[in-house]
Motif scaffolding. Sequence first.
Motif, PDB file in Angstrom:
ATOM      1  N   PHE A  52       0.827  -1.199   0.000  1.00 42.47           N
ATOM      2  CA  PHE A  52       0.000   0.000   0.000  1.00 42.47           C
ATOM      3  C   PHE A  52       0.866   1.256   0.000  1.00 42.47           C
ATOM      4  CE2 PHE A  52      -2.544   3.211   2.368  1.00 42.47           C
ATOM      5  CZ  PHE A  52      -3.504   3.420   1.401  1.00 42.47           C
ATOM      6  N   GLU A  53       1.919   1.264   0.817  1.00 38.64           N
ATOM      7  CA  GLU A  53       2.812   2.421   0.861  1.00 38.64           C
ATOM      8  C   GLU A  53       3.523   2.629  -0.471  1.00 38.64           C
ATOM      9  OE1 GLU A  53       5.214   1.495   4.260  1.00 38.64           O
ATOM     10  OE2 GLU A  53       3.752   2.365   5.662  1.00 38.64           O
ATOM     11  N   ALA A  54       3.895   1.548  -1.146  1.00 41.85           N
ATOM     12  CA  ALA A  54       4.528   1.658  -2.465  1.00 41.85           C
ATOM     13  C   ALA A  54       3.550   2.249  -3.476  1.00 41.85           C
ATOM     14  CB  ALA A  54       5.025   0.296  -2.931  1.00 41.85           C
ATOM     15  N   HIS A  55       2.289   1.857  -3.395  1.00 44.45           N
ATOM     16  CA  HIS A  55       1.266   2.409  -4.287  1.00 44.45           C
ATOM     17  C   HIS A  55       1.108   3.914  -4.058  1.00 44.45           C
ATOM     18  CE1 HIS A  55      -2.463   3.010  -6.429  1.00 44.45           C
ATOM     19  NE2 HIS A  55      -3.035   3.436  -5.314  1.00 44.45           N
ATOM     20  N   VAL A  56       1.041   4.314  -2.794  1.00 45.09           N
ATOM     21  CA  VAL A  56       0.905   5.737  -2.471  1.00 45.09           C
ATOM     22  C   VAL A  56       2.118   6.508  -2.982  1.00 45.09           C
ATOM     23  CG1 VAL A  56       0.810   7.401  -0.564  1.00 45.09           C
ATOM     24  CG2 VAL A  56      -0.618   5.349  -0.499  1.00 45.09           C
ATOM     25  N   LYS A  57       3.292   5.949  -2.809  1.00 46.96           N
ATOM     26  CA  LYS A  57       4.524   6.608  -3.285  1.00 46.96           C
ATOM     27  C   LYS A  57       4.502   6.765  -4.800  1.00 46.96           C
ATOM     28  CE  LYS A  57       9.527   6.281  -3.205  1.00 46.96           C
ATOM     29  NZ  LYS A  57      10.697   5.527  -2.784  1.00 46.96           N
ATOM     30  N   ARG A  58       4.083   5.709  -5.526  1.00 48.97           N
ATOM     31  CA  ARG A  58       3.994   5.795  -6.995  1.00 48.97           C
ATOM     32  C   ARG A  58       3.023   6.882  -7.421  1.00 48.97           C
ATOM     33  NH1 ARG A  58       3.843   0.179  -6.583  1.00 48.97           N
ATOM     34  NH2 ARG A  58       1.586   0.200  -6.850  1.00 48.97           N
ATOM     35  N   GLN A  59       1.883   6.955  -6.756  1.00 52.34           N
ATOM     36  CA  GLN A  59       0.879   7.961  -7.105  1.00 52.34           C
ATOM     37  C   GLN A  59       1.420   9.372  -6.851  1.00 52.34           C
ATOM     38  OE1 GLN A  59      -0.881   6.002  -9.028  1.00 52.34           O
ATOM     39  NE2 GLN A  59      -2.756   6.990  -8.394  1.00 52.34           N
ATOM     40  N   ALA A  60       2.126   9.558  -5.740  1.00 46.37           N
ATOM     41  CA  ALA A  60       2.690  10.872  -5.428  1.00 46.37           C
ATOM     42  C   ALA A  60       3.753  11.253  -6.455  1.00 46.37           C
ATOM     43  CB  ALA A  60       3.284  10.861  -4.021  1.00 46.37           C
ATOM     44  N   GLU A  61       4.567  10.296  -6.870  1.00 45.70           N
ATOM     45  CA  GLU A  61       5.597  10.572  -7.877  1.00 45.70           C
ATOM     46  C   GLU A  61       4.967  10.930  -9.219  1.00 45.70           C
ATOM     47  OE1 GLU A  61       7.907   6.989  -7.699  1.00 45.70           O
ATOM     48  OE2 GLU A  61       9.059   7.684  -5.965  1.00 45.70           O
ATOM     49  N   ARG A  62       3.898  10.234  -9.586  1.00 43.32           N
ATOM     50  CA  ARG A  62       3.199  10.564 -10.842  1.00 43.32           C
ATOM     51  C   ARG A  62       2.614  11.962 -10.789  1.00 43.32           C
ATOM     52  NH1 ARG A  62      -0.079   4.946 -11.539  1.00 43.32           N
ATOM     53  NH2 ARG A  62       1.672   3.703 -12.259  1.00 43.32           N
ATOM     54  N   ALA A  63       2.025  12.318  -9.647  1.00 46.85           N
ATOM     55  CA  ALA A  63       1.430  13.644  -9.500  1.00 46.85           C
ATOM     56  C   ALA A  63       2.502  14.722  -9.577  1.00 46.85           C
ATOM     57  CB  ALA A  63       0.673  13.737  -8.181  1.00 46.85           C
ATOM     58  N   ALA A  64       3.645  14.491  -8.942  1.00 47.91           N
ATOM     59  CA  ALA A  64       4.742  15.467  -8.982  1.00 47.91           C
ATOM     60  C   ALA A  64       5.268  15.629 -10.403  1.00 47.91           C
ATOM     61  CB  ALA A  64       5.864  15.039  -8.042  1.00 47.91           C
ATOM     62  N   ALA A  65       5.405  14.523 -11.133  1.00 51.54           N
ATOM     63  CA  ALA A  65       5.891  14.585 -12.508  1.00 51.54           C
ATOM     64  C   ALA A  65       4.907  15.341 -13.398  1.00 51.54           C
ATOM     65  CB  ALA A  65       6.131  13.184 -13.054  1.00 51.54           C
ATOM     66  N   LEU A  66       3.623  15.090 -13.231  1.00 54.83           N
ATOM     67  CA  LEU A  66       2.612  15.785 -14.017  1.00 54.83           C
ATOM     68  C   LEU A  66       2.616  17.275 -13.696  1.00 54.83           C
ATOM     69  CD1 LEU A  66       0.235  15.794 -15.983  1.00 54.83           C
ATOM     70  CD2 LEU A  66      -1.247  15.263 -14.037  1.00 54.83           C
ATOM     71  N   ASN A  67       2.725  17.601 -12.417  1.00 54.88           N
ATOM     72  CA  ASN A  67       2.754  18.999 -12.021  1.00 54.88           C
ATOM     73  C   ASN A  67       3.966  19.709 -12.626  1.00 54.88           C
ATOM     74  OD1 ASN A  67       3.661  21.227  -9.917  1.00 54.88           O
ATOM     75  ND2 ASN A  67       1.435  20.947  -9.754  1.00 54.88           N
ATOM     76  N   LYS A  68       5.112  19.032 -12.624  1.00 54.04           N
ATOM     77  CA  LYS A  68       6.336  19.613 -13.197  1.00 54.04           C
ATOM     78  C   LYS A  68       6.159  19.864 -14.693  1.00 54.04           C
ATOM     79  CE  LYS A  68      11.233  18.758 -13.863  1.00 54.04           C
ATOM     80  NZ  LYS A  68      12.326  17.799 -13.782  1.00 54.04           N
ATOM     81  N   LYS A  69       5.570  18.907 -15.409  1.00 55.46           N
ATOM     82  CA  LYS A  69       5.336  19.084 -16.849  1.00 55.46           C
ATOM     83  C   LYS A  69       4.388  20.238 -17.108  1.00 55.46           C
ATOM     84  CE  LYS A  69       6.100  14.334 -18.324  1.00 55.46           C
ATOM     85  NZ  LYS A  69       5.482  13.128 -18.897  1.00 55.46           N
ATOM     86  N   MET A  70       3.349  20.368 -16.301  1.00 59.16           N
ATOM     87  CA  MET A  70       2.392  21.451 -16.491  1.00 59.16           C
ATOM     88  C   MET A  70       3.038  22.806 -16.236  1.00 59.16           C
ATOM     89  SD  MET A  70      -1.064  19.735 -14.951  1.00 59.16           S
ATOM     90  CE  MET A  70      -2.102  21.128 -15.339  1.00 59.16           C
ATOM     91  N   ARG A  71       3.876  22.870 -15.199  1.00 61.01           N
ATOM     92  CA  ARG A  71       4.583  24.115 -14.905  1.00 61.01           C
ATOM     93  C   ARG A  71       5.544  24.487 -16.029  1.00 61.01           C
ATOM     94  NH1 ARG A  71       3.803  26.307 -10.017  1.00 61.01           N
ATOM     95  NH2 ARG A  71       2.832  24.996  -8.446  1.00 61.01           N
ATOM     96  N   GLU A  72       6.277  23.496 -16.538  1.00 64.22           N
ATOM     97  CA  GLU A  72       7.213  23.746 -17.640  1.00 64.22           C
ATOM     98  C   GLU A  72       6.503  24.199 -18.901  1.00 64.22           C
ATOM     99  OE1 GLU A  72       9.332  20.068 -17.914  1.00 64.22           O
ATOM    100  OE2 GLU A  72      10.650  20.538 -16.232  1.00 64.22           O
ATOM    101  N   ALA A  73       5.274  23.725 -19.089  1.00 59.37           N
ATOM    102  CA  ALA A  73       4.497  24.107 -20.266  1.00 59.37           C
ATOM    103  C   ALA A  73       3.763  25.440 -20.048  1.00 59.37           C
ATOM    104  CB  ALA A  73       3.496  23.018 -20.615  1.00 59.37           C
ATOM    105  N   GLY A  74       3.857  25.976 -18.843  1.00 59.14           N
ATOM    106  CA  GLY A  74       3.202  27.244 -18.537  1.00 59.14           C
ATOM    107  C   GLY A  74       1.718  27.136 -18.325  1.00 59.14           C
ATOM    108  N   LEU A  75       1.240  25.941 -18.023  1.00 60.97           N
ATOM    109  CA  LEU A  75      -0.186  25.751 -17.830  1.00 60.97           C
ATOM    110  C   LEU A  75      -0.630  25.985 -16.391  1.00 60.97           C
ATOM    111  CD1 LEU A  75      -0.594  22.510 -19.976  1.00 60.97           C
ATOM    112  CD2 LEU A  75      -1.161  24.868 -20.614  1.00 60.97           C
ATOM    113  N   VAL A  76       0.331  26.066 -15.488  1.00 57.51           N
ATOM    114  CA  VAL A  76      -0.009  26.281 -14.070  1.00 57.51           C
ATOM    115  C   VAL A  76       0.757  27.470 -13.565  1.00 57.51           C
ATOM    116  CG1 VAL A  76       0.043  25.307 -11.749  1.00 57.51           C
ATOM    117  CG2 VAL A  76      -0.456  23.847 -13.683  1.00 57.51           C
TER     118      VAL A  76
END
Length: 76
Positions: A52-76
């Motif tokens: 369960f903790e590994a799943h939560v960690k994967r989800q948090a990493e995916r969210a951070a990566a998506l947020n970084k891409k959105m920021r780099e694209a100027g969408l956030v």
Amino acid sequence: MDDLLLLSDICKDLGLSDLVARRKASLGLLPVPAFRLSGTQKGPLYVRKADFEAHVKRQAERAAALNKKMREAGLV
């Protein structure tokens, strides 16, 4: 048994009701493996805490990566 969690205790964290979580577990569709300690179909379902903790960690990493891409694209 300190490393086991009841599926019914974490189903809300997975965004599922208890009924839906049990159905998905029986079909092998949960993002973490669930199992029964007893040999019956009526026993409670458990999830390993590490899984369960590994799943939560994967989800948090995916969210951070998506947020970084959105920021780099100027969408956030």
